[in-house]
Design an enzyme around this catalytic site. Structure first.
Site, mmCIF file in Angstrom:
data_model
loop_
_atom_site.group_PDB
_atom_site.id
_atom_site.type_symbol
_atom_site.label_atom_id
_atom_site.label_comp_id
_atom_site.label_asym_id
_atom_site.label_seq_id
_atom_site.Cartn_x
_atom_site.Cartn_y
_atom_site.Cartn_z
ATOM 1 N N CYS A 123 0.830 -1.209 0.000
ATOM 2 C CA CYS A 123 0.000 0.000 0.000
ATOM 3 C C CYS A 123 0.864 1.258 0.000
ATOM 4 O O CYS A 123 1.404 1.649 1.040
ATOM 5 C CB CYS A 123 -0.922 -0.044 1.226
ATOM 6 S SG CYS A 123 -1.951 1.406 1.413
ATOM 7 N N CYS A 166 -0.391 4.064 2.216
ATOM 8 C CA CYS A 166 -0.138 3.836 3.642
ATOM 9 C C CYS A 166 1.323 4.075 3.988
ATOM 10 O O CYS A 166 1.641 4.669 5.010
ATOM 11 C CB CYS A 166 -0.473 2.394 4.034
ATOM 12 S SG CYS A 166 -2.058 1.821 3.433
ATOM 13 N N ASP A 167 2.229 3.598 3.149
ATOM 14 C CA ASP A 167 3.628 3.481 3.576
ATOM 15 C C ASP A 167 4.609 4.347 2.801
ATOM 16 O O ASP A 167 5.786 4.411 3.172
ATOM 17 C CB ASP A 167 4.071 2.007 3.460
ATOM 18 C CG ASP A 167 3.270 1.112 4.405
ATOM 19 O OD1 ASP A 167 2.809 1.613 5.436
ATOM 20 O OD2 ASP A 167 3.114 -0.078 4.100
#
Ligand code: FAD
Length: 328
Positions: free
Chosen positions: A133, A136-137
């Site tokens: 992701c 997300c990261d």
């Protein structure tokens, strides 16, 4: 008989449970036997869930959601749902233990599984350089060298997004041309930070605490090589967990459970769905949680439309559950 059964224990399931429990519906939540807590149990720091300016560890966030759902009266069972009968007014949910639970409303919050490469160190280094992701990261990879595996639209989108942070982004693809749409390809080709590694697959991921390198094999020449990097983003697709509802609920072309507009209503009355299992696009913890809210409110409203005698037989929660065990 129950008023509501919720299947799944990620952000969508627990949030639906918090709302349903606070509405005094005494929900039963089936959490899975081995994967309770959902996808965030597989990650380290979550920096984008509102309310945690210092970040929160994925498992800590999920334990807090579980505690909040239990605090208001959710009953949680650590088992897997193995089959469902959703057609009648009373729905039947069968667990791996053989227990059969009945309910007037069911919420599916079974999530979606990112496809994995199937390599030995992939799980071990998940959250330590291996990610599924970029949203997300990506932020953790400022001025780093990373690679994205895949050749579709999402791989191109993730790679292009990641160039906001990383100094260098390799795209590793098994073929010599991309599946991605023309516009996404052009955007990636035009980006100076992106370099393509064609006809290649990742055959190993190295690093003790953090990803340090990947081993590649050229599928045309058979040659093996090593690429030093700090992050590996895997963008080879994902599979909504819908096997339980095949033949009962309508699915979208993307394979998610089809719902009516912005609601959580499926094609069957009394059956609702929330979170990544209905979402081919956003797939975030906070969007899943919001979707769980919608499902609980839709289910709550649905229950008010049912005849009083049915509601009375479900109002006392667990007392009507059938504890059937399968016979060998
Ligand atoms: C490694 C990783 C890191 C991530 N990091 C972030 C991040 O930093 N921020 C962010 O917003 N999002 C992040 N995401 C995405 C986020 O985790 C998901 O969007 C979110 O968890 C979806 O929630 P959900 O409740 O729909 O499903 P899930 O979290 O997938 O939960 C579904 C649950 O249902 C259970 N289930 C499935 N079938 C059954 C069954 N038959 N019986 C019983 N239970 C069943 C599963 O076991 C699972 O526990 C990350 C995802 C991954 C994989």
């Amino acid at each position: 008989m129950r008023q509501i059964i919720i299947i799944g224990s990620g952000p969508a399931g627990y949030t639906a449970a918090i709302y349903a429990a606070r509405a005094n519906l005494k929900p039963l939540l089936i959490a899975s036997s081995v994967e309770a807590g959902g996808e965030l149990m597989n990650t380290t720091e979550v920096e984008n869930f509102p309310g945690f300016p210092e970040a929160v560890m994925g498992p800590d966030l999920m334990f807090k959601m579980q505690a909040q759902a239990e605090k208001f009266g959710t009953e949680i069972v650590l088992d897997d749902v193995v089959s469902v009968d959703l057609t009648g007014e009373v729905k039947k949910v069968t667990l791996g233990s053989g227990a059969v639970h009945e309910a007037l409303a069911v919420i599916f919050a079974t999530g979606s599984a990112y496809r994995k490469l199937g390599l030995a160190d992939e799980e071990r280094l998940s959250g330590h350089g291996v990610s599924w992701c970029a949203t997300c990261d990506g932020f953790f990879f400022r001025q780093r060298t990373i690679a994205v595996v895949g050749g579709g639209d999402s791989a191109m989108e993730e790679a292009t997004f990641l160039t906001r942070f990383a100094d260098k982004v390799y795209i590793i693809h098994r073929r010599d041309s991309l599946r991605a749409s023309k516009i996404m390809q052009e955007r990636a080709f035009a980006n100076e930070k992106i370099e393509f590694i064609w006809n290649s697959e990742v055959i190993g991921i190295g690093g003790d605490e953090q990803v340090q390198d990947v081993k590649l094999r050229n599928l045309v020449t058979g040659e093996e090589s090593e690429l030093h990097l700090q992050g590996l983003f895997i963008a080879i697709g994902n599979d909504p967990r819908v096997h339980l509802v095949h033949g009962q609920l309508d699915l979208t072309p993307e394979g998610t459970i089809a719902v009516d507009g912005r609601s959580s209503k499926t094609n069957l009355p009394g059956v609702f769905a929330a979170g990544d299992v209905i979402d081919p696009t956003y797939r975030q913890a906070v969007t899943a949680a919001a979707s769980g809210t919608v499902a609980a409110l839709d289910a709550e409203h649905y229950l008010t439309t049912l005849p009083q005698n049915l509601l009375d037989s479900a109002a006392d929660g667990a007392s009507g559950d059938l504890e059937l065990t399968t016979t060998a």
